[in-house]
Design an enzyme around this catalytic site. Sequence first.
Site, PDB file in Angstrom:
ATOM      1  N   LEU A   1      -0.623  -0.474 -16.457  1.00 47.83           N
ATOM      2  CA  LEU A   1       0.752  -0.019 -16.652  1.00 47.83           C
ATOM      3  C   LEU A   1       1.246   0.442 -15.290  1.00 47.83           C
ATOM      4  O   LEU A   1       0.492   1.067 -14.538  1.00 47.83           O
ATOM      5  CB  LEU A   1       0.813   1.149 -17.650  1.00 47.83           C
ATOM      6  CG  LEU A   1       0.627   0.832 -19.132  1.00 47.83           C
ATOM      7  CD1 LEU A   1       0.696   2.114 -19.948  1.00 47.83           C
ATOM      8  CD2 LEU A   1       1.658  -0.162 -19.626  1.00 47.83           C
ATOM      9  N   ASP A   2       2.486   0.159 -14.962  1.00 52.02           N
ATOM     10  CA  ASP A   2       3.034   0.542 -13.662  1.00 52.02           C
ATOM     11  C   ASP A   2       2.952   2.044 -13.448  1.00 52.02           C
ATOM     12  O   ASP A   2       2.914   2.826 -14.405  1.00 52.02           O
ATOM     13  CB  ASP A   2       4.502   0.104 -13.549  1.00 52.02           C
ATOM     14  CG  ASP A   2       4.661  -1.395 -13.676  1.00 52.02           C
ATOM     15  OD1 ASP A   2       3.746  -2.119 -13.269  1.00 52.02           O
ATOM     16  OD2 ASP A   2       5.697  -1.832 -14.205  1.00 52.02           O
ATOM     17  N   TYR A   3       2.988   2.429 -12.200  1.00 49.21           N
ATOM     18  CA  TYR A   3       2.938   3.840 -11.794  1.00 49.21           C
ATOM     19  C   TYR A   3       3.977   4.671 -12.545  1.00 49.21           C
ATOM     20  O   TYR A   3       3.696   5.771 -13.008  1.00 49.21           O
ATOM     21  CB  TYR A   3       3.181   3.918 -10.285  1.00 49.21           C
ATOM     22  CG  TYR A   3       3.185   5.314  -9.703  1.00 49.21           C
ATOM     23  CD1 TYR A   3       1.996   6.015  -9.514  1.00 49.21           C
ATOM     24  CD2 TYR A   3       4.384   5.917  -9.308  1.00 49.21           C
ATOM     25  CE1 TYR A   3       2.003   7.296  -8.968  1.00 49.21           C
ATOM     26  CE2 TYR A   3       4.399   7.188  -8.760  1.00 49.21           C
ATOM     27  CZ  TYR A   3       3.204   7.878  -8.589  1.00 49.21           C
ATOM     28  OH  TYR A   3       3.215   9.137  -8.054  1.00 49.21           O
TER      29      TYR A   3
END
Length: 245
Positions: free
Chosen positions: A101-103
């Site tokens: 999952l993106d930052y």
Amino acid sequence: MERLQKVIAHAGVASRRKAEELILDGRVTVNGKVVRELGIKVGPSDKVEVNGVPLDKEEPVYHLLYKPRGVISSVSDDKGRKVVTDFFPHITQRIYPIGRLDYDTSGLLLVTNDGEFANLLMHPKHEVDKLYVAKVKGIPSKEKLRLLEKGIQLEDGKTAPAKVKMLSVDKKKQTAIIEITIHEGRNRQVRRMFDAIGHEVLKLKREKYGFLTLSGLSTGDSRELSPHEVKQLRAIVTTKGHRLN
């Protein structure tokens, strides 16, 4: 069957790169024979030794994490930022996230030390549904949402059809809350899909992965998957043509 260097790394003996060096140096044996090839694969019945010491195979572990925003989906970060494995200080196994999952994206993330299981779930042909809730800038028209449903052209190719549902709109703030379900796992895919129709994602959360949800968890919490849940996930990806609804 998994690559030898990966098995060594998962057992906690060395990093993947160091494991490759050990193999090339002739310090690893499989079933009593020295192995110097990086491409070789081994199975559960194979006896692996490093420097003459038998490899203790780790017990597989499977966890569900409610990843907060501002956390890297990795086991380490050269900038010193918080990573998902920081939420599992009690786990002795070498765990890692399944996918990412993106930052700046929160939500459901699976973590394991079972490479075969991770590869099964991440393979695009298995089409495991992932449901996201996005807060976007502006209020997309029905026509724009239909573009997402049909599949939209991105720089790395056209996306598979998505399921899209408008949950709410705030006309005063000119924002909308939209539910979107995809089964691909391209980098920043949901954000890029909304960018393609002219609506920037302001906030994004993954709420479901297959049949799994964040029920009962707060951000930063985690729980172990039950044996039945692991079995269900395996069944989903090994049943040809099966799709979640």
